[in-house]
Design an enzyme around this catalytic site. Sequence first.
Site, PDB file in Angstrom:
ATOM      1  N   ASP A  67      43.356  47.536  24.605  1.00 20.49           N
ATOM      2  CA  ASP A  67      42.491  48.433  25.369  1.00 20.49           C
ATOM      3  C   ASP A  67      42.533  49.792  24.679  1.00 20.49           C
ATOM      4  O   ASP A  67      43.485  50.111  23.959  1.00 20.49           O
ATOM      5  CB  ASP A  67      42.975  48.552  26.828  1.00 20.49           C
ATOM      6  N   GLU A  99      32.044  34.868  32.671  1.00 20.94           N
ATOM      7  CA  GLU A  99      33.194  34.619  33.551  1.00 20.94           C
ATOM      8  C   GLU A  99      32.739  34.622  35.005  1.00 20.94           C
ATOM      9  O   GLU A  99      31.944  35.467  35.401  1.00 20.94           O
ATOM     10  CB  GLU A  99      34.226  35.733  33.318  1.00 20.94           C
ATOM     11  N   LEU A 153      35.147  34.408  37.674  1.00 19.07           N
ATOM     12  CA  LEU A 153      36.295  34.575  38.583  1.00 19.07           C
ATOM     13  C   LEU A 153      35.992  35.571  39.694  1.00 19.07           C
ATOM     14  O   LEU A 153      35.149  36.456  39.559  1.00 19.07           O
ATOM     15  CB  LEU A 153      37.542  35.019  37.804  1.00 19.07           C
ATOM     16  N   ARG A 154      36.702  35.391  40.810  1.00 18.24           N
ATOM     17  CA  ARG A 154      36.631  36.338  41.925  1.00 18.24           C
ATOM     18  C   ARG A 154      37.909  37.148  41.954  1.00 18.24           C
ATOM     19  O   ARG A 154      38.992  36.580  41.750  1.00 18.24           O
ATOM     20  CB  ARG A 154      36.548  35.589  43.267  1.00 18.24           C
ATOM     21  N   LYS A 210      25.072  33.532  34.428  1.00 19.31           N
ATOM     22  CA  LYS A 210      25.981  34.482  35.075  1.00 19.31           C
ATOM     23  C   LYS A 210      25.246  35.371  36.075  1.00 19.31           C
ATOM     24  O   LYS A 210      25.625  35.474  37.235  1.00 19.31           O
ATOM     25  CB  LYS A 210      26.661  35.349  33.998  1.00 19.31           C
ATOM     26  N   ASN A 237      25.371  35.435  40.404  1.00 23.21           N
ATOM     27  CA  ASN A 237      25.671  36.594  41.256  1.00 23.21           C
ATOM     28  C   ASN A 237      24.474  36.979  42.117  1.00 23.21           C
ATOM     29  O   ASN A 237      24.633  37.396  43.270  1.00 23.21           O
ATOM     30  CB  ASN A 237      26.144  37.781  40.410  1.00 23.21           C
ATOM     31  N   GLY A 267      30.022  44.529  48.181  1.00 22.26           N
ATOM     32  CA  GLY A 267      30.269  45.682  47.316  1.00 22.26           C
ATOM     33  C   GLY A 267      31.012  45.187  46.099  1.00 22.26           C
ATOM     34  O   GLY A 267      30.915  44.022  45.740  1.00 22.26           O
ATOM     35  N   CYS A 311      30.808  44.202  40.820  1.00 30.76           N
ATOM     36  CA  CYS A 311      29.968  43.165  40.206  1.00 30.76           C
ATOM     37  C   CYS A 311      28.651  42.886  40.918  1.00 30.76           C
ATOM     38  O   CYS A 311      27.599  43.179  40.371  1.00 30.76           O
ATOM     39  CB  CYS A 311      30.782  41.893  40.046  1.00 30.76           C
ATOM     40  N   LYS A 346      26.055  45.942  41.067  1.00 36.67           N
ATOM     41  CA  LYS A 346      25.549  46.399  39.764  1.00 36.67           C
ATOM     42  C   LYS A 346      24.846  45.270  39.016  1.00 36.67           C
ATOM     43  O   LYS A 346      23.888  45.503  38.281  1.00 36.67           O
ATOM     44  CB  LYS A 346      26.661  47.016  38.914  1.00 36.67           C
TER      45      LYS A 346
HETATM   46  N1  LIG Z   1      36.186  42.095  37.874  1.00 33.80           N
HETATM   47  C1  LIG Z   1      35.730  40.876  38.002  1.00 33.80           C
HETATM   48  O1  LIG Z   1      36.048  40.196  38.980  1.00 33.80           O
HETATM   49  C2  LIG Z   1      34.811  40.279  36.991  1.00 33.80           C
HETATM   50  C3  LIG Z   1      34.212  41.034  36.008  1.00 33.80           C
HETATM   51  N2  LIG Z   1      33.284  40.481  35.173  1.00 33.80           N
HETATM   52  C4  LIG Z   1      32.676  41.279  34.118  1.00 33.80           C
HETATM   53  O2  LIG Z   1      33.702  41.549  33.164  1.00 33.80           O
HETATM   54  C5  LIG Z   1      33.514  42.821  32.574  1.00 33.80           C
HETATM   55  C6  LIG Z   1      34.775  43.652  32.784  1.00 33.80           C
HETATM   56  O3  LIG Z   1      34.955  43.872  34.158  1.00 33.80           O
HETATM   57  P1  LIG Z   1      36.318  44.445  34.765  1.00 33.80           P
HETATM   58  O4  LIG Z   1      37.476  43.792  34.107  1.00 33.80           O
HETATM   59  O5  LIG Z   1      36.163  44.368  36.224  1.00 33.80           O
HETATM   60  O6  LIG Z   1      36.207  45.972  34.277  1.00 33.80           O
HETATM   61  P2  LIG Z   1      37.351  47.072  34.165  1.00 33.80           P
HETATM   62  O7  LIG Z   1      36.670  48.366  34.218  1.00 33.80           O
HETATM   63  O8  LIG Z   1      38.462  46.733  35.099  1.00 33.80           O
HETATM   64  O9  LIG Z   1      37.938  46.867  32.679  1.00 33.80           O
HETATM   65  C7  LIG Z   1      37.235  47.166  31.506  1.00 33.80           C
HETATM   66  C8  LIG Z   1      38.254  47.612  30.457  1.00 33.80           C
HETATM   67  O10 LIG Z   1      37.601  47.746  29.192  1.00 33.80           O
HETATM   68  C9  LIG Z   1      38.209  48.817  28.496  1.00 33.80           C
HETATM   69  N3  LIG Z   1      37.363  49.261  27.383  1.00 33.80           N
HETATM   70  C10 LIG Z   1      36.218  49.987  27.434  1.00 33.80           C
HETATM   71  N4  LIG Z   1      35.740  50.185  26.193  1.00 33.80           N
HETATM   72  C11 LIG Z   1      36.588  49.563  25.346  1.00 33.80           C
HETATM   73  C12 LIG Z   1      36.626  49.402  23.938  1.00 33.80           C
HETATM   74  N5  LIG Z   1      35.660  49.910  23.150  1.00 33.80           N
HETATM   75  N6  LIG Z   1      37.642  48.707  23.385  1.00 33.80           N
HETATM   76  C13 LIG Z   1      38.605  48.173  24.172  1.00 33.80           C
HETATM   77  N7  LIG Z   1      38.635  48.296  25.503  1.00 33.80           N
HETATM   78  C14 LIG Z   1      37.631  48.981  26.089  1.00 33.80           C
HETATM   79  C15 LIG Z   1      38.417  49.868  29.580  1.00 33.80           C
HETATM   80  O11 LIG Z   1      39.363  50.839  29.190  1.00 33.80           O
HETATM   81  C16 LIG Z   1      38.882  48.991  30.758  1.00 33.80           C
HETATM   82  O12 LIG Z   1      40.288  48.867  30.816  1.00 33.80           O
HETATM   83  C17 LIG Z   1      32.254  43.393  33.235  1.00 33.80           C
HETATM   84  O13 LIG Z   1      31.159  43.057  32.424  1.00 33.80           O
HETATM   85  C18 LIG Z   1      32.179  42.643  34.539  1.00 33.80           C
HETATM   86  O14 LIG Z   1      30.866  42.573  35.040  1.00 33.80           O
HETATM   87  C19 LIG Z   1      32.945  39.159  35.247  1.00 33.80           C
HETATM   88  C20 LIG Z   1      33.521  38.353  36.179  1.00 33.80           C
HETATM   89  C21 LIG Z   1      34.504  38.832  37.121  1.00 33.80           C
HETATM   90  O1  LIG Z   2      30.770  38.817  38.452  1.00 33.43           O
HETATM   91  C1  LIG Z   2      31.798  39.080  39.032  1.00 33.43           C
HETATM   92  O2  LIG Z   2      32.558  39.964  38.682  1.00 33.43           O
HETATM   93  C2  LIG Z   2      32.241  38.266  40.208  1.00 33.43           C
HETATM   94  O3  LIG Z   2      31.545  38.742  41.378  1.00 33.43           O
HETATM   95  C3  LIG Z   2      31.891  38.066  42.574  1.00 33.43           C
HETATM   96  O4  LIG Z   2      33.290  38.183  42.839  1.00 33.43           O
HETATM   97  P1  LIG Z   2      33.964  39.462  43.513  1.00 33.43           P
HETATM   98  O5  LIG Z   2      33.118  40.660  43.249  1.00 33.43           O
HETATM   99  O6  LIG Z   2      35.376  39.455  43.086  1.00 33.43           O
HETATM  100  O7  LIG Z   2      33.981  39.231  45.087  1.00 33.43           O
HETATM  101  P2  LIG Z   2      33.290  38.228  46.113  1.00 33.43           P
HETATM  102  O8  LIG Z   2      34.310  37.357  46.696  1.00 33.43           O
HETATM  103  O9  LIG Z   2      32.102  37.594  45.518  1.00 33.43           O
HETATM  104  O10 LIG Z   2      32.819  39.243  47.232  1.00 33.43           O
HETATM  105  C4  LIG Z   2      31.805  40.202  46.946  1.00 33.43           C
HETATM  106  C5  LIG Z   2      31.458  41.001  48.168  1.00 33.43           C
HETATM  107  O11 LIG Z   2      30.723  40.201  49.073  1.00 33.43           O
HETATM  108  C6  LIG Z   2      31.241  40.343  50.387  1.00 33.43           C
HETATM  109  N1  LIG Z   2      31.019  39.056  51.110  1.00 33.43           N
HETATM  110  C7  LIG Z   2      31.411  37.884  50.573  1.00 33.43           C
HETATM  111  C8  LIG Z   2      31.181  36.703  51.242  1.00 33.43           C
HETATM  112  C9  LIG Z   2      30.515  36.707  52.467  1.00 33.43           C
HETATM  113  O12 LIG Z   2      30.270  35.672  53.107  1.00 33.43           O
HETATM  114  N2  LIG Z   2      30.131  37.900  52.980  1.00 33.43           N
HETATM  115  C10 LIG Z   2      30.353  39.080  52.322  1.00 33.43           C
HETATM  116  O13 LIG Z   2      29.956  40.154  52.820  1.00 33.43           O
HETATM  117  C11 LIG Z   2      32.709  40.672  50.179  1.00 33.43           C
HETATM  118  O14 LIG Z   2      33.226  41.351  51.285  1.00 33.43           O
HETATM  119  C12 LIG Z   2      32.640  41.549  48.957  1.00 33.43           C
HETATM  120  O15 LIG Z   2      32.361  42.895  49.306  1.00 33.43           O
HETATM  121  C13 LIG Z   2      31.589  36.581  42.412  1.00 33.43           C
HETATM  122  O16 LIG Z   2      31.991  35.878  43.590  1.00 33.43           O
HETATM  123  C14 LIG Z   2      32.323  36.002  41.209  1.00 33.43           C
HETATM  124  O17 LIG Z   2      31.991  34.636  41.031  1.00 33.43           O
HETATM  125  C15 LIG Z   2      31.927  36.810  39.982  1.00 33.43           C
HETATM  126  O18 LIG Z   2      32.624  36.359  38.829  1.00 33.43           O
END
Ligand SMILES: NC(=O)C1=CN([C@@H]2O[C@H](COP(=O)(O)OP(=O)(O)OC[C@H]3O[C@@H](n4cnc5c(N)ncnc54)[C@H](O)[C@@H]3O)[C@@H](O)[C@H]2O)C=CC1
Ligand SMILES: O=C(O)[C@H]1O[C@H](OP(=O)(O)OP(=O)(O)OC[C@H]2O[C@@H](n3ccc(=O)[nH]c3=O)[C@H](O)[C@@H]2O)[C@H](O)[C@@H](O)[C@@H]1O
Length: 438
Positions: A33, A153, A155-156, A209, A213, A262, A265, A268
């Site tokens: 990172d 990805e 994952l939740r 993906k 969502n 909210g 993910c 946005k």
């Molecule tokens: N959080 C989730 O549950 C999920 C997230 N995603 C996607 O995965 C991506 C990452 O999401 P999060 O992990 O939630 O974001 P996050 O904001 O928690 O992590 C992103 C990381 O990337 C680092 N970063 C930024 N620019 C960089 C660079 N040039 N080189 C190396 N590191 C760098 C940042 O410092 C930060 O630690 C997004 O596109 C999101 O939409 C997909 C599925 C699930």
């Molecule tokens: O692209 C992503 O990052 C991820 O976004 C969501 O995962 P996440 O944001 O972790 O959370 P969710 O469990 O999906 O919940 C999202 C929001 O919906 C709300 N929600 C969920 C379910 C429901 O029945 N009602 C409801 O209001 C939750 O309170 C929460 O605010 C998707 O579920 C994942 O599959 C995906 O990978």
Amino acid sequence: MVAHRLTVIGTGYLGTTHAAAMAELGFEVLGLDIDEDRIARLAAGDLPFYEPGLPELLRRNLAAGRLRFTTSYAELAEFGDVHFLCVGTPQRQGENAADVSFVDSAIRSLVPLLRREALIVGKSTVPVGTAARVAGLIGELTSENVELAWNPEFLREGFAVQDTLHPDRIVAGVPSAAAEKILREVYAAQIGEGVPFLTTDYPTAELVKVSANAFLATKISFINAMAEVCEATGADVTKLSQALSYDDRIGGKFLGPGLGFGGGCLPKDIRAFMARAGELGVDQALSFLREVDAINIRRRHRMVDLARDLLGGSFDGRGVAVLGAAFKPDSDDVRDSPALDVAAAIQQQGGVVTVYDPQANANAARAQPSLSFAASTAEAARGADVTLLLTEWREFRDLDPEALGTLVAVRNIVDGRNALDPERWRAAGWTYKALGRP
Ligand SMILES: NC(=O)C1=CN([C@@H]2O[C@H](COP(=O)(O)OP(=O)(O)OC[C@H]3O[C@@H](n4cnc5c(N)ncnc54)[C@H](O)[C@@H]3O)[C@@H](O)[C@H]2O)C=CC1
Ligand SMILES: O=C(O)[C@H]1O[C@H](OP(=O)(O)OP(=O)(O)OC[C@H]2O[C@@H](n3ccc(=O)[nH]c3=O)[C@H](O)[C@@H]2O)[C@H](O)[C@@H](O)[C@@H]1O
């Protein structure tokens, strides 16, 4: 197991989970990172965010020597042959579109340093068309055989470890049979368990993906639209949702009515999807997502209105206990959190708001420094004129209305997540209100 050496670029919620899970499967993994503090903490086994089960996975694999962290792209390029790209793709300030500059910047840092053949695997959520553009950029930056796959990805948060080790499916946009072979080797454990592995072209993988969502967001807003109609008719949306869920074609998941979605993910991603559709000239196809977004935001306003009504029409100087700040339980993530939005709106309208979240107080205080935070439910509720349940943590679901009733000034509760039993609360002398429920 084919002994690939894996790297993970961007160690946020996604990247850290992916790195630790792949190490758990036996791979040697190096995470990188640009945030030095984050890397120092991870290297010390100190997870910088809350995710159940992940601290144990992190520490076990650090101790086993399979997982390491660095801030050096040179070390990363030398170490690995499969590089997972997990950097953030947030909403651009003041726009709907996604900011993919972190993806480009990671590629520009990594690719010129690669001295042998490699596969870069994009996992971040990106606008359709990004992978093809990034593949072009890679070609400009190196003459080595460096291929790009896009492997979104799903994952939740709160279930990240389980979802990574045992996903519903693996989808990969691949440019060649060679890239597909490497990914099959990397995901051999999951594929061996029977997890469907689908290979596609780049745009299909990217679209799987964002359409997943968009579908989930639509399902939530559908039931919340029904909640609005229930509110106008005296019907009960929780019963309605339950009745719908017995139809297998509809299914009960993501049909939970309440304060809506909210997080970092769903909000946005639907906005970025609409913005991209506009660029592609197919904005009409996704115009329904504008409604999905609008229904979702209206729930937050409705929540504020319900609480204000309970106080006779004004928050002025009244004590408001807010239970929950994270966007959902089992997470400390407050990105676009409905709970925090509602808390801030009520404070702006003159309410004396005290927030308590079991894990998200620190992040919430950074995001909304003007709010007051308490260290427990009891501390938040003491003297409150109204109590709002906005994130359905287990400890809030299990609250005892009698015990809480002795702390508050007035037994008023608004259940923003339909998480409580109205009969039980009313029997204990509370005025109970909920979204979409009489
Ligand atoms: N959080 C989730 O549950 C999920 C997230 N995603 C996607 O995965 C991506 C990452 O999401 P999060 O992990 O939630 O974001 P996050 O904001 O928690 O992590 C992103 C990381 O990337 C680092 N970063 C930024 N620019 C960089 C660079 N040039 N080189 C190396 N590191 C760098 C940042 O410092 C930060 O630690 C997004 O596109 C999101 O939409 C997909 C599925 C699930
Ligand atoms: O692209 C992503 O990052 C991820 O976004 C969501 O995962 P996440 O944001 O972790 O959370 P969710 O469990 O999906 O919940 C999202 C929001 O919906 C709300 N929600 C969920 C379910 C429901 O029945 N009602 C409801 O209001 C939750 O309170 C929460 O605010 C998707 O579920 C994942 O599959 C995906 O990978």
